[in-house]
Design a protein around this motif. Structure first.
Motif, short mmCIF file in Angstrom:
data_model
loop_
_atom_site.label_atom_id
_atom_site.label_comp_id
_atom_site.label_asym_id
_atom_site.label_seq_id
_atom_site.Cartn_x
_atom_site.Cartn_y
_atom_site.Cartn_z
N PRO A 165 35.18 16.22 58.81
CA PRO A 165 33.74 16.05 59.05
C PRO A 165 32.99 17.32 58.68
CG PRO A 165 35.02 15.23 60.91
CD PRO A 165 35.98 15.95 60.02
N PHE A 166 31.72 17.17 58.35
CA PHE A 166 30.91 18.29 57.86
C PHE A 166 30.94 19.49 58.81
CE2 PHE A 166 26.61 20.27 57.34
CZ PHE A 166 26.81 20.78 56.07
N ASP A 167 30.69 19.27 60.07
CA ASP A 167 30.65 20.37 61.03
C ASP A 167 32.00 21.07 61.15
OD1 ASP A 167 28.00 19.85 61.50
OD2 ASP A 167 28.34 18.74 63.37
N GLU A 168 33.09 20.29 61.15
CA GLU A 168 34.42 20.88 61.24
C GLU A 168 34.74 21.69 59.99
OE1 GLU A 168 37.70 18.46 62.42
OE2 GLU A 168 36.48 17.27 63.79
N MET A 169 34.32 21.18 58.84
CA MET A 169 34.55 21.91 57.60
C MET A 169 33.90 23.29 57.66
SD MET A 169 35.93 21.96 54.66
CE MET A 169 35.78 22.54 52.96
N LEU A 170 32.66 23.36 58.10
CA LEU A 170 31.97 24.64 58.22
C LEU A 170 32.70 25.54 59.21
CD1 LEU A 170 28.23 23.49 58.31
CD2 LEU A 170 29.50 24.41 56.36
N GLU A 171 33.16 24.97 60.30
CA GLU A 171 33.84 25.75 61.34
C GLU A 171 35.13 26.38 60.82
OE1 GLU A 171 36.14 24.94 65.61
OE2 GLU A 171 34.86 23.38 64.72
N PHE A 172 35.89 25.63 60.03
CA PHE A 172 37.18 26.12 59.57
C PHE A 172 37.07 27.02 58.34
CE2 PHE A 172 39.11 22.18 61.62
CZ PHE A 172 39.65 22.89 62.69
N ILE A 173 36.21 26.66 57.39
CA ILE A 173 36.23 27.37 56.11
C ILE A 173 35.51 28.71 56.17
CG2 ILE A 173 34.12 26.39 55.08
CD1 ILE A 173 35.72 26.19 52.43
N THR A 174 34.51 28.86 57.02
CA THR A 174 33.75 30.12 57.04
C THR A 174 34.63 31.32 57.39
OG1 THR A 174 31.73 28.93 57.61
CG2 THR A 174 31.76 31.28 58.05
N PRO A 175 35.42 31.28 58.47
CA PRO A 175 36.29 32.43 58.74
C PRO A 175 37.35 32.62 57.67
CG PRO A 175 36.73 30.65 60.28
CD PRO A 175 35.49 30.28 59.55
N ASP A 176 37.81 31.52 57.07
CA ASP A 176 38.82 31.63 56.03
C ASP A 176 38.26 32.33 54.79
OD1 ASP A 176 41.67 30.72 55.65
OD2 ASP A 176 40.78 29.95 53.79
N LEU A 177 37.03 32.01 54.43
CA LEU A 177 36.39 32.69 53.30
C LEU A 177 36.20 34.17 53.61
CD1 LEU A 177 33.74 29.95 52.41
CD2 LEU A 177 35.54 30.79 50.88
N ASN A 178 35.80 34.48 54.82
CA ASN A 178 35.65 35.89 55.20
C ASN A 178 36.97 36.64 55.04
OD1 ASN A 178 32.90 36.38 55.99
ND2 ASN A 178 33.22 35.05 57.75
N ASP A 179 38.06 36.03 55.51
CA ASP A 179 39.36 36.69 55.43
C ASP A 179 39.77 36.91 53.98
OD1 ASP A 179 39.51 36.69 58.18
OD2 ASP A 179 40.87 34.96 58.30
N TYR A 180 39.55 35.89 53.14
CA TYR A 180 39.97 36.01 51.74
C TYR A 180 39.19 37.09 51.01
CZ TYR A 180 40.70 34.94 46.82
OH TYR A 180 40.99 35.05 45.49
N TYR A 181 37.88 37.05 51.14
CA TYR A 181 37.07 38.01 50.39
C TYR A 181 37.14 39.41 50.99
CZ TYR A 181 35.33 34.24 47.48
OH TYR A 181 35.24 33.20 46.58
N GLU A 182 37.43 39.52 52.28
CA GLU A 182 37.69 40.85 52.85
C GLU A 182 38.93 41.46 52.22
OE1 GLU A 182 38.27 43.06 57.17
OE2 GLU A 182 38.53 40.88 57.04
N SER A 183 39.96 40.61 52.01
CA SER A 183 41.19 41.10 51.38
C SER A 183 40.92 41.58 49.96
CB SER A 183 42.24 39.99 51.36
OG SER A 183 43.40 40.38 50.67
N LEU A 184 40.13 40.82 49.19
CA LEU A 184 39.78 41.24 47.83
C LEU A 184 39.03 42.56 47.83
CD1 LEU A 184 38.61 38.12 45.78
CD2 LEU A 184 40.84 39.21 45.83
N SER A 185 38.07 42.69 48.72
CA SER A 185 37.26 43.91 48.79
C SER A 185 38.11 45.10 49.18
CB SER A 185 36.11 43.73 49.79
OG SER A 185 35.28 42.65 49.41
N THR A 186 39.00 44.90 50.14
CA THR A 186 39.87 45.99 50.59
C THR A 186 40.80 46.43 49.48
OG1 THR A 186 39.79 45.15 52.87
CG2 THR A 186 41.59 46.65 52.31
N GLN A 187 41.35 45.47 48.72
CA GLN A 187 42.22 45.81 47.59
C GLN A 187 41.47 46.63 46.54
OE1 GLN A 187 43.96 42.19 46.04
NE2 GLN A 187 44.69 41.57 48.07
N ALA A 188 40.16 46.38 46.44
CA ALA A 188 39.34 47.13 45.48
C ALA A 188 38.88 48.47 46.06
CB ALA A 188 38.14 46.30 45.06
N GLY A 189 39.31 48.79 47.28
CA GLY A 189 38.93 50.05 47.90
C GLY A 189 37.53 50.05 48.48
N LYS A 190 37.00 48.86 48.75
CA LYS A 190 35.64 48.74 49.26
C LYS A 190 35.66 48.21 50.70
CE LYS A 190 34.05 49.91 45.22
NZ LYS A 190 33.40 51.23 44.99
#
Length: 459
Positions: free
Chosen positions: A281-306
């Motif tokens: 469902p739409f609300d559940e999708m937002l609930e689950f994917i938002t923290p997952d996106l944060n974790d993924y892009y935090e990892s990319l940024s950290t790998q780039a030294g940012k």
């Protein structure tokens, strides 16, 4: 999407090539198409023809497809091309007295179908319930691609990929592989047409979206296992094969094997996921994917030294306007926020296409946040390309992980559908630059899916 595991696999299955049910319609999202002919060919060489517009289009397509293979086959296989020996058949499946084509017992066996019959070296199609439907929904290009695909099976027969070879070596020639190869050959043919080498056809870049729309129509039903003996591929795999042929050519297609060809199709693994059709469902999708996106892009940024700071996830009741027109999801560089509209457009896309339509749009806007953190330009076509590619790289990460938040069968198809229909995920941070056509958007996205951040110019 689901909370489960999934993997990108190189298939080595025990399937048999099923040629008599090759092209069958599965409901998809229609994409308007235009005429691609510069004059038609007399269809009198087609057995059972009524001489009408559909068979005129088919005759025109097959004439130029044959001309393509007269040129490409010797260049690839060092042998002369042999035209079909068993003929070409048009069948009116509404006529109970119509003669059946080879590989069938009665005309109704062809209903809604087009196929290559290897025992007779012949091609047949339903003139009443297949080709007209394709033409009306997707334009002439869809008919051309179907026939180019079927001729691709004739090419395979001449390569030695025969029913006998498949019975002897079923693991070497699974159906999903031979179907991908035929899609690839069709892509190579369309590129030849696009290059202006076709006498009667004109398929420009602006009609390629129609071509991909037709391939989506021919996808396997969501949840079909790649090990199913009739599996032809999901939309993502079929589009990938077509685009590879378009970009790499016939030799690339002919070299496909179970060892070097990646497929993404999978069956449902839980009853709950099957019952939901793979969609949260739409609300559940937002609930689950938002923290997952944060974790993924935090990892990319950290790998780039940012340093990464989670963007503020801000729901809105109207389309975001914090930074130009980015559509129903936007990244706001000044506020370092991702705004998403939750009342109309975004939930409607979610309901119409599926939950990963929402996922792709969010992933591309979070990608802009990561690009800002890494000091990458956020404006212009290059920025739009990078954001979309990173959304593909995120999708790869979610797809290959062994546990946690993962993709469901059908999610990659939903990504293809939303990218063909809308440019939202391929807009820059001002909304003023976007990738067109959808053919290009899908290609950039799948680059990220198949190669990860390497395809995006990031290590």
């Amino acid at each position: 999407m689901r909370r489960a595991s999934a993997r990108l696999v190189l298939l080595a299955t025990t399937l048999l090539l099923v040629t008599t049910a090759c092209t069958q319609l599965v409901p998809g999202r229609p994409t308007a198409g235009e005429s691609v002919t510069r004059g038609t060919v007399d269809p009198s060489f087609i057995r059972g023809t009524d001489g009408g517009p559909i068979d005129q289009l088919a005759a025109t397509a097959l004439t130029d497809i044959d001309a393509f293979w007269e040129e490409a086959f010797p260049q690839t296989f060092a042998k002369q091309w042999k035209p079909l020996e068993g003929g070409i058949y048009s069948v009116d499946t509404t006529d109970s007295s119509a003669k059946p084509p080879p590989c069938t017992e009665k005309a109704s066996d062809v209903e809604g179908n087009a196929f290559y019959c290897p025992s007779a070296d012949a091609i047949a199609w339903d003139r009443a319930a297949l080709l007209p439907v394709l033409k009306d929904s997707y334009g002439d290009a869809a008919v051309v691609i179907v026939l180019a695909h079927e001729m691709g099976h004739a090419v395979q027969n001449r390569m030695g990929i025969t029913p006998e070879a498949e019975r002897r070596q079923p693991q070497r020639f699974p159906t999903i592989l031979t179907e991908a190869m035929a899609d690839c050959f069709a892509g190579a043919f369309v590129k030849w047409v696009n290059d202006g080498k076709s006498e009667h056809l004109d398929i420009g870049s602006d009609t390629l979206d129609s071509a991909l729309g037709a391939l989506i129509t021919f996808r396997d039903p969501v949840g079909t296992s790649a090990n199913d003996q009739s599996a032809h591929g999901n939309a993502f795999d079929r589009v990938s094969a077509f685009q590879d042929g378009y970009q790499q050519g016939v030799k690339f297609c002919a070299a496909m094997t179970v060892e070097n060809r990646a497929f993404t199709q999978e069956a449902f693994t839980t009853a709950d996921d099957r019952e939901r059709g793979g969609n949260l469902p739409f609300d559940e999708m937002l609930e689950f994917i938002t923290p997952d996106l944060n974790d993924y892009y935090e990892s990319l940024s950290t790998q780039a030294g940012k340093t990464w700071a989670d963007p503020k996830a801000t729901p809105t009741e109207e389309e975001p306007d914090c930074s130009g027109d980015q559509g129903p999801v936007a990244y706001c560089p000044a506020d370092k926020a991702v705004e998403f509209e939750v009342k109309a457009d975004l939930p409607e896309l979610h309901a119409e296409i599926g939950d990963y339509a929402t996922g792709v749009l969010l992933a591309s806007r979070y990608a802009l946040a990561a690009m800002q953190a890494m000091g990458v330009e956020l404006e212009g076509e290059e920025a739009a390309t990078t954001a979309l590619c990173l959304a593909g790289a995120y999708t790869r990460e979610v797809f290959v992980r062994q546990k946690g938040f993962g993709l469901s069968p059908g999610d990659l198809d939903e990504a293809v559908r939303v990218l063909l229909a809308y440019d939202y995920a391929a807009r820059d941070a001002t909304g003023s630059a976007a990738l067109d056509p959808g053919f290009k958007r899908v290609d950039v996205f799948r680059g990220g899916v198949m190669e990860g951040t390497k395809a995006c110019g990031l290590a």
